[in-house]
Enzyme design. Structure first.
Site, PDB file in Angstrom:
ATOM      1  N   HIS A 116      15.640 -15.020   3.300  1.00 21.94           N
ATOM      2  CA  HIS A 116      16.844 -15.626   2.738  1.00 21.94           C
ATOM      3  C   HIS A 116      18.109 -15.193   3.461  1.00 21.94           C
ATOM      4  O   HIS A 116      19.106 -15.910   3.439  1.00 21.94           O
ATOM      5  CB  HIS A 116      16.969 -15.296   1.250  1.00 21.94           C
ATOM      6  CG  HIS A 116      16.027 -16.082   0.414  1.00 21.94           C
ATOM      7  ND1 HIS A 116      14.741 -15.677   0.159  1.00 21.94           N
ATOM      8  CD2 HIS A 116      16.166 -17.282  -0.213  1.00 21.94           C
ATOM      9  CE1 HIS A 116      14.136 -16.580  -0.589  1.00 21.94           C
ATOM     10  NE2 HIS A 116      14.964 -17.559  -0.827  1.00 21.94           N
ATOM     11  N   GLY A 117      18.112 -14.030   4.065  1.00 23.29           N
ATOM     12  CA  GLY A 117      19.321 -13.627   4.768  1.00 23.29           C
ATOM     13  C   GLY A 117      19.276 -12.193   5.201  1.00 23.29           C
ATOM     14  O   GLY A 117      18.465 -11.392   4.737  1.00 23.29           O
TER      15      GLY A 117
END
Lengths: 286, 511
Positions: free
Chosen positions: B351-352
């Site tokens: 996701h990041g």
């Protein structure tokens, strides 16, 4: 082909329902006891008009009426910018010729707020000024309102109109006291005022129009929490005094008791009352 | 270009007549160019990245197949385009250097993950390594780079990686047409935020020209409108309240913060599943079937069920290409726990580049492990005390939702774009604020109008989702035209009256 007919029916149904829904929502907004509904319904006659953003709500009208005997109307709203305030106030001047005084918290020249302005589409039917202002500044919202009547009521301003449909909005004020933990950190926080020349010009128009009608105008800066830093406040005051030619009464330090605040920017109910006592002693309501 | 913009409305109005007005290769070319226009509208420079990634993975698929069956690749190339013949010739030469299938697959993984690493994680790892060096009393001599994260890179990288892996596993034949493969990677409905469509689910759908079908149009349009409602009316209406909470958590009381966290759970659900609905609906109109990405996840009674209902295309991807190859649940209790945790940690990192996302993944990994350990005891207890299913299910659902909320606090704090430590301090302030139990009365909520609007919208959403279990609204509307126009008109009215039209980007664009 049959499918196309159904989709044609969908278009008709959508616009018919949208129109009827719009009429119903307009009716509820106009019947509401919310301030702008009352203003455009001709039920907001007053001696003193109070204008500001959320800080202008500290000009708590029931208490002013109690200690001065003057009838007041407060048209302040959270984040109200001077261009919307000017359009609303000029509409007010047209409709209520007996007004004697206007008190304005000048921090509504802080920054433009087109998101809020769009909310006044709810009342644009009653006001050419609001209609033109919205059309000029946010054409996409204005066109949206031309396509859909329901869209005109897609804003917190309409929701407030619904909430205040059968109840007074005069008690719209913070009733909490800032927490001691947060109060202790006041010196670590600050707020940058974004002084807008455009909004000062708008305010200038309002002040000149009011003075031309013989209405007294008081410009002021309401109180902030002691120790809380507001940057550019002096620049705002100087710009306004230079542009409009009217002195700005500076009450930023008027309240020193932390218990008078709900947060760093807003006095609570007891703070508002103390502030109004201060204003009375200072002759603002004379 | 984002779905909830006027530009996209113009785009799609022009696209569909052109799409159905053409056939064969011309239609595929049109779809590809339109998809590149859609993506390039954001930043045309990153088209080169998609193009490179596409050609690379297509070629790796061909190469792996060549190593397996050179005659087949040569035969297909001889009948194919010049591009195919060119790449076939290169493959033939390079294969003579002694490569095997596995080494090509490894090279493909290194290249794909390398791209992802540079564009998404370089600064994250560089900063963390520098911090480690500093902790040892040394001074690092490098600095971080200003790297823009290309929109949707995680989605299309995973999509194209699955193709190479499936070809390697012989679960999928290589695709001789670069045009078709490029269209599969870039097809605009799913390009930037999923669902992650696998080649095995999609490429075969491109073998025939799709005709315009009213049934598909009605069903697709229903899905698109529902997706728009979820995005612009629900998610974007909840966003200001959530932003306020996470921007200055110390200024709010318990109930306000609890509302903020709960609203975020529904904001991200409606934002992401709304995007998926629009993508699935648009693809359906075009004649394609995309996999489902969400199935009312907040009604899950366990975390394994939650991951079968939330971002299904990612969770099944991780299951098939990571969890099962690691051994899944076939190698004993502790290995299963390890595999659960590793899969969720990588899912978090996907996701990041922020430790808060990793911690979110850790929490979900921990929940899955805890569930495996505790669920049998819980079930025994329920049987022993004859607890009615409705009560035990409600408790399970409530518990899963509450723990999911806790994990969302960290996820949202990571989404703000703060450094890892700052994300954790925001999450800490939120949890501390909620735990203080101060300001528990409704009057302590600062913006009551947004709160009431949020409650009503979430109520409406849940009402539709619950009733949909019984009525299957989208199937019903296809059958009954009168119901359809009432449903469509109602959705349009709700969008006009409640929608937020600030062209807010979808949350998952940043991933």
């Amino acid at each position: 082909m049959n499918h196309l007919r159904w989709y044609a029916a969908l278009v008709v149904l959508f616009f018919a329902g949208d129109h009827l829904g719009g009429l119903a929502l307009q009716h509820t907004a106009d019947q509401s006891l919310f301030r702008y509904g009352r203003q455009y319904a001709g039920q907001a006659s007053a001696d003193v008009l109070l204008i500001g953003n959320s800080r202008g709500l500290a000009l708590y009208q029931p208490y002013i009426e109690q200690i001065t005997g003057l009838k007041t109307f407060n048209m302040s709203y959270n984040g109200l910018p001077a261009d919307a305030a000017t359009a609303l106030a000029l509409d007010y001047l047209d409709r209520y010729p007996n007004l004697q005084k206007i008190i304005i918290d000048v921090t509504l020249c802080d920054r433009e707020n087109d998101a809020l302005l769009a909310g006044f589409l709810t009342y644009a039917k009653h006001s050419d000024r609001l209609n033109h202002l919205i059309k000029d500044k946010i054409p996409s919202s204005w066109w949206g309102a031309q396509v859909s009547h329901l869209f005109r009521f897609n804003h917190e301003i309409y929701q407030r109109a619904l909430y205040y449909r059968n109840r007074s909005d005069e008690d719209w004020l913070l009733d909490r006291v800032i927490s001691p933990e947060l109060a202790a950190t006041a010196g670590e926080h600050n707020y940058d005022l974004d002084v807008s020349k455009y909004l000062i010009e708008q305010l200038h128009t309002l002040v000149d129009s009011a003075k031309a009608k013989g209405i007294g105008v008081t410009l002021l800066i309401g109180p902030y929490f002691p120790g809380f830093q507001v940057n550019n406040l002096d620049a705002l005051k100087d710009d306004i005094e230079k542009t409009i030619g009217t002195p700005v009464k500076d009450y930023r330090f008027a309240l020193s008791n932390p218990a008078y605040f709900g947060d760093f920017m807003h006095p609570n109910k007891s703070g508002s009352m103390a502030f109004i006592d201060f204003l009375k002693r200072d002759g603002v309501f004379d | 270009m984002i779905f909830n913009s006027l530009t996209f409305l113009v785009f799609i109005t022009l696209f569909f007549p052109l799409y159905f007005g053409t056939k064969g290769r011309l239609r595929i070319w049109g779809s590809l160019l339109a998809s590149y226009l859609f993506y390039g509208w954001w930043d045309w420079r990153f088209l080169s990245l998609i193009l490179f990634s596409t050609i690379m993975d297509w070629w790796f698929g061909m190469w792996i197949s060549y190593l397996d069956n050179p005659a087949d690749v040569r035969a297909q190339s001889a009948r194919g385009s010049r591009t195919l013949q060119f790449f076939s010739a290169i493959t033939s030469k390079i294969s003579s250097l002694g490569w095997n299938r596995k080494s090509v697959l490894v090279l493909s993984m290194v290249m794909n993950l390398g791209f992802l690493g540079v564009f998404k994680y370089f600064n994250f790892f560089a900063e963390n390594f520098a911090n480690l060096i500093r902790a040892l009393g040394l001074t690092p001599s490098w600095t971080t780079l200003h790297i823009i994260l290309p929109v949707g890179i995680s989605f299309y990288t995973f999509q194209s990686m699955s193709y190479t892996i499936d070809v390697y596993r012989k679960q999928l034949n290589w695709e001789p047409s670069l045009l078709k493969f490029a269209t599969f990677i870039a097809l605009f409905p799913q390009l930037v935020a999923g669902p992650i469509v696998r080649a095995s689910d999609f490429l075969h759908q491109m073998q025939t020209d799709k005709k315009f079908e009213w049934q598909r149009f009605n069903s697709g349009l229903g899905r698109v409108l529902w997706g728009f409602f979820k995005k612009v009316a629900v998610a974007d209406s909840l966003a200001p309240f959530v932003d306020q909470c996470f921007n200055a958590p110390e200024t709010f009381g318990s109930l306000h913060l609890l509302f903020g966290v709960t609203f975020y759970a529904f904001q991200i659900y409606c934002d992401f599943s709304g995007y998926s609905d629009i993508a699935i609906g648009l693809a359906r109109i075009m004649g394609y079937d995309f996999p489902e990405n969400f199935r009312t996840p907040y009604f899950s009674r366990s975390f394994s069920e939650f991951w079968q209902r939330w971002h299904i295309s990612l969770s099944t991807w991780l299951r098939d290409y990571l969890y099962i190859p690691l051994g899944g649940n076939r190698q004993g209790k502790w290995a299963t726990y390890r595999n659960n945790m590793l899969t969720m940690l990588i899912g978090g990192l996907w996701h990041g580049a922020n430790w808060a996302f990793v911690f979110w993944g850790f929490l979900h990994g921990f929940y899955l492990i805890l569930q495996r350990a505790v669920a049998p005891v819980w079930r025994k207890g329920c049987n022993l005390f004859s607890i009615p299913t409705v009560i035990s299910s409600s408790v399970e659902m409530g518990l899963v939702f509450t723990l999911t909320l806790l994990a969302w606090v960290f996820f949202r704090s990571g989404s703000i774009g703060l450094a890892g430590g700052d994300s954790f301090s925001v999450a800490g302030a939120i949890l501390k604020g909620i735990g203080s139990l101060e300001g528990l009365q409704f009057s302590a909520i600062v913006n009551k109008f947004q709160a009431i609007k949020g409650i009503l919208l979430i109520g409406l959403l849940l009402l539709v989702e619950i009733s949909n279990q019984k009525f299957r609204w989208n199937t019903l509307q296809v059958k009954f035209p009168a119901l359809r126009i009432i449903m469509f008109a109602t959705l349009l009215w709700l969008i006009a009256f409640l929608g937020s039209f600030g062209s807010n980007a979808f949350i998952y664009f940043q991933f």
